[in-house]
Design an enzyme around this catalytic site. Structure first.
Site, PDB file in Angstrom:
ATOM      1  N   HIS A  91     -54.134  14.356  -3.215  1.00 55.26           N
ATOM      2  CA  HIS A  91     -53.696  12.981  -2.957  1.00 55.26           C
ATOM      3  C   HIS A  91     -54.887  12.142  -2.482  1.00 55.26           C
ATOM      4  O   HIS A  91     -55.149  11.051  -2.994  1.00 55.26           O
ATOM      5  CB  HIS A  91     -52.617  12.960  -1.866  1.00 55.26           C
ATOM      6  CG  HIS A  91     -51.254  13.381  -2.320  1.00 55.26           C
ATOM      7  ND1 HIS A  91     -50.961  14.648  -2.732  1.00 55.26           N
ATOM      8  CD2 HIS A  91     -50.089  12.679  -2.424  1.00 55.26           C
ATOM      9  CE1 HIS A  91     -49.668  14.726  -3.058  1.00 55.26           C
ATOM     10  NE2 HIS A  91     -49.125  13.530  -2.888  1.00 55.26           N
ATOM     11  N   HIS A  98       2.033   2.988  -3.178  1.00 55.45           N
ATOM     12  CA  HIS A  98       1.086   3.672  -4.065  1.00 55.45           C
ATOM     13  C   HIS A  98       1.276   5.178  -4.043  1.00 55.45           C
ATOM     14  O   HIS A  98       1.108   5.852  -5.054  1.00 55.45           O
ATOM     15  CB  HIS A  98      -0.359   3.396  -3.621  1.00 55.45           C
ATOM     16  CG  HIS A  98      -0.965   2.197  -4.278  1.00 55.45           C
ATOM     17  ND1 HIS A  98      -1.161   2.118  -5.628  1.00 55.45           N
ATOM     18  CD2 HIS A  98      -1.420   1.033  -3.772  1.00 55.45           C
ATOM     19  CE1 HIS A  98      -1.719   0.948  -5.919  1.00 55.45           C
ATOM     20  NE2 HIS A  98      -1.884   0.275  -4.821  1.00 55.45           N
ATOM     21  N   GLN A 110       0.833  -1.205   0.000  1.00 61.59           N
ATOM     22  CA  GLN A 110       0.000   0.000   0.000  1.00 61.59           C
ATOM     23  C   GLN A 110       0.865   1.251   0.000  1.00 61.59           C
ATOM     24  O   GLN A 110       0.601   2.206  -0.720  1.00 61.59           O
ATOM     25  CB  GLN A 110      -0.928   0.037   1.218  1.00 61.59           C
ATOM     26  CG  GLN A 110      -2.032  -0.980   1.183  1.00 61.59           C
ATOM     27  CD  GLN A 110      -2.782  -0.986  -0.134  1.00 61.59           C
ATOM     28  OE1 GLN A 110      -3.380   0.010  -0.496  1.00 61.59           O
ATOM     29  NE2 GLN A 110      -2.733  -2.082  -0.860  1.00 61.59           N
ATOM     30  N   ASP A 158      -5.894  -6.949  -5.582  1.00 67.26           N
ATOM     31  CA  ASP A 158      -5.723  -5.848  -6.532  1.00 67.26           C
ATOM     32  C   ASP A 158      -5.827  -6.322  -7.980  1.00 67.26           C
ATOM     33  O   ASP A 158      -6.105  -5.527  -8.874  1.00 67.26           O
ATOM     34  CB  ASP A 158      -4.355  -5.182  -6.343  1.00 67.26           C
ATOM     35  CG  ASP A 158      -4.347  -4.261  -5.137  1.00 67.26           C
ATOM     36  OD1 ASP A 158      -5.430  -3.813  -4.730  1.00 67.26           O
ATOM     37  OD2 ASP A 158      -3.256  -4.001  -4.603  1.00 67.26           O
ATOM     38  N   GLU A 176      -9.855   0.425   4.387  1.00 74.34           N
ATOM     39  CA  GLU A 176     -10.159   0.021   3.008  1.00 74.34           C
ATOM     40  C   GLU A 176      -9.824  -1.467   2.816  1.00 74.34           C
ATOM     41  O   GLU A 176     -10.647  -2.244   2.365  1.00 74.34           O
ATOM     42  CB  GLU A 176      -9.329   0.894   2.061  1.00 74.34           C
ATOM     43  CG  GLU A 176      -9.581   0.617   0.589  1.00 74.34           C
ATOM     44  CD  GLU A 176      -8.564   1.323  -0.297  1.00 74.34           C
ATOM     45  OE1 GLU A 176      -7.542   1.837   0.215  1.00 74.34           O
ATOM     46  OE2 GLU A 176      -8.771   1.336  -1.529  1.00 74.34           O
ATOM     47  N   HIS A 177      -8.584  -1.836   3.157  1.00 68.99           N
ATOM     48  CA  HIS A 177      -8.133  -3.235   3.070  1.00 68.99           C
ATOM     49  C   HIS A 177      -7.821  -3.732   4.466  1.00 68.99           C
ATOM     50  O   HIS A 177      -7.095  -3.083   5.205  1.00 68.99           O
ATOM     51  CB  HIS A 177      -6.847  -3.343   2.246  1.00 68.99           C
ATOM     52  CG  HIS A 177      -6.945  -2.795   0.866  1.00 68.99           C
ATOM     53  ND1 HIS A 177      -6.477  -1.546   0.537  1.00 68.99           N
ATOM     54  CD2 HIS A 177      -7.453  -3.313  -0.278  1.00 68.99           C
ATOM     55  CE1 HIS A 177      -6.687  -1.325  -0.753  1.00 68.99           C
ATOM     56  NE2 HIS A 177      -7.285  -2.368  -1.282  1.00 68.99           N
TER      57      HIS A 177
END
Lengths: 433, 433
Positions: free
Chosen positions: B420, B262, B259, B361, B327-328
């Site tokens: 209505h 990135h 990670q 991934d 996230e992961h």
């Protein structure tokens, strides 16, 4: 007078496009004001919320008074008349019965390579529902927002409903109680959204905020999006009725007016295969507009945004409907299911002349929070899905990693993400390949 | 050096909160620039897109050159080496096999009152995928965005990928072809998002836009939201590994680095029940950082945002994980399924030490577009559901209307929505009650 169009006449396409493109909503630019309010609530918490409530709702509270007590809720619920209580309970039951069917299922399977894959759904832990005060304070909307959240399994469900000048709508509190809401706060506006998103000393933060509101509320929801989840930003209501000549013009007129009476910006459209019938509906509307309580609103909506469109056949009606992507679509034709198959983009479809749209607003079962402004092309109405989220799951065995790991190594290398590749390589090395 | 924390030491709560609250992303304020670009594309169409592409990508095109021709795609696809082609095909097959299981089912039933209710799913008609150019131009992301759209049944799928200075990534074109993408445009930035949302003379508009991008792309997506649907706005990547002492420190170090490499703003966290193991992982990271190609990026991420947290037991690890909502989430423990049951908020969970995150991934099958920045509390990764929408359906019989219509009349009256109520009343009158 609404617009009268005929798809077989010259200039139809331009007129239809003008209808589609009509800007019905004035969005006042309140963004700077809202940014200040949110910053203030983040910085000063309860104190800011109390000051803003005194200023905008002319209501002096202390921190302990922000939340309705059980005794207060009990008191106000007791003011609701029996027929209304029973109707709310009927509605709640039917809405719940519909929404429990929406609960998505977990899945898990093992593939031929030995990888166990799947996903798991779980509820959002805490959600906040905004309920407008004043004229648009609808108990039915409380049910429509709260019941899907509770069906999803949301543990903590809070409502914010402003009570300007201290005026409380007892039916809103009763609807909240019937739906199982856990906390009710008497605050509104951007300050309520900020309190729900960031929390204050007295109001714990939530993870997701739903519900309609004015321009300030909408701007605040946009701003806190990311910090919390939000539902769609709803625009003015719309209905498209597709009707053949075999209908009572007065029924269709009332269906059109039941959207028009919401808001001067609402849009009511009729597409018919029978020009004569279209004229009869317009006459029936005019007659109803003489006596309707909300004739000022409904009349303005019909005059400014209404339309009666005559088409050659139902296939053409479906094509136009797909370009409109209406929030509500009523199909008053002999074979409504066949026509529904062709009407791909719509928030909700009401099939046949015995299904007035108003049924869907209250007791049908489906949600009445639906995509407006052509967004049915890409979005759905509120549902249980708005209160759950999915976690994907994967488990490799050594054999599975041996089978699919090399492809990951190749792709990681080609994307110049060396550590990605090495995390696979190190494990495969241990297996001696 | 990353932060080392121990949950049993004084000051842990404050340090953990600082970690949670760390602002990892600088969001430059590009909103004014983006607003101008969108207005320009809406006003001038192709001409604006061509001028902006010349300016930002240093690439002179004419309108006919905006879209890659079939011959060009064929040409570039031929440049991809066989192992990479095969790996992309393996990945595509596995991603497709996973996502076809996500297709939601239509439902229809008739309740005891005689109301036929249900819903119908349909695909978004046209979708646009944004693919960044340059360093972050990942063919795997093309597969992850395009395959769910095609599985959902999206008829028209367009990609925009900028080619600065005319440099094309052949693997991106091949991934697009494998995934079944219909149109590929060599444009990027806010101008690409504007073209997809509003259309130009050469680029028909779409209904939904997904895919990652820089600050300009993200701001443009926020701006066009409402006109079209968008996916989440993704922040920097994150991983949390929960590991007991029975792991190879180098494997875990590589998982953390996969990670970190990135982005300098990525966050890699380790929670362990074994302080000694935690130190061994940190040492293994230091060793790997001496040689990793992207050591400058990964090192900065680990130094600024990395952390090793020692806890008393796995229950505490799960509690901290739920506050992080990663996230992961990688669970390298003896019984990962049992631990996963307690980790409620996570985008994706990787079970056991043979499941490095990098598998997810590329070739695991689940989507790698996942909620970041704690948004797994309320949102899910990309899926088939992002490319479909639900239309609710209701059909009343006269008997069903007689049974439930009166409740709707009561509620309409109590909400002061007379039309209505009358739309129901007029029909019930015909039935003579």
């Amino acid at each position: 007078m609404p617009v009268f169009l005929d798809s077989r006449q010259d200039g139809f396409e331009a007129a239809f496009q003008a209808l589609l493109g009509a800007k019905r909503e004035d969005s006042p630019d309140v963004d700077a004001v809202v940014a200040d309010i949110i910053a203030d609530v983040r910085a000063r918490g309860d104190v800011a919320v109390l000051e803003l409530t005194a200023k905008f709702d002319r209501l002096e509270l202390d921190a302990a008074g922000l939340r309705f007590s059980e005794a207060e809720i009990e008191h106000y619920c007791g003011q609701v008349a029996d027929p209304e209580r029973q109707a709310l309970e009927t509605a709640a039951e039917r809405i719940r019965a519909y929404h429990v069917r929406q609960m998505p299922q977990d899945q898990s399977w093992t593939d031929p390579e030995g990888a166990t894959l799947g996903w798991r759904w779980s509820a959002v832990s805490a959600a906040g529902l905004y309920v407008p005060g004043g004229l648009a304070s609808y108990p039915s909307s409380v049910l429509m927002n709260a019941i899907p959240a509770k069906v999803a399994g949301v543990e903590r469900l809070a409502i914010c409903v402003p009570t300007p000048d201290g005026v409380v709508n007892p039916a809103v509190l009763l609807a909240a109680r019937i739906a199982g809401v856990d906390e009710i706060y008497r605050i509104g506006g951007a300050q309520a959204i900020a309190a729900l998103a960031y929390g204050t000393q007295s109001i714990p933060p939530v993870d997701k905020i739903t519900g309609p509101g004015n321009a300030f509320v909408a701007a605040a929801k946009r701003r806190v999006f990311g910090k919390v989840g939000i539902d769609m930003i709803a625009g003015p209501s719309e209905i498209l009725v597709i009707a053949d000549g075999e209908n009572d013009p007065d029924w269709i007129a009332l269906d059109l007016m039941s959207q028009a009476e919401h808001d001067e910006s609402a849009q009511s459209l009729l597409i018919t295969t029978d020009a004569e019938f279209g004229r009869a509906v317009a006459e029936a509307v005019d007659k109803r507009l003489q006596t309707l309580e909300r004739r000022a609103i409904a009349g303005a909506s019909w005059r400014d945004y209404g339309a009666v469109i005559t088409v050659a056949d139902l296939d053409e009606a479906a094509r136009l409907s797909n370009r409109i992507a209406p929030e509500h679509l009523e199909l008053c034709v002999a074979e409504p299911e066949a026509l529904a198959d062709k009407c791909v983009h719509a928030g909700a479809i009401f099939l046949g002349q015995w299904t007035p749209e108003a049924i869907g607003d209250y007791v049908g079962g489906p949600n009445h929070v639906l995509p407006t402004a052509r967004s049915a092309r890409f979005s759905s109405g509120l549902s249980v899905m708005d209160f759950v989220k999915r976690t994907t799951m994967a488990r490799m065995t050594p054999e599975a990693l041996r089978a699919i790991g090399p492809a990951a190594e190749v792709l990681a290398r080609s994307e110049s993400l060396e550590a990605h590749g090495l995390s696979v390589t190190a494990r495969l090395d241990k297996l001696n390949r």
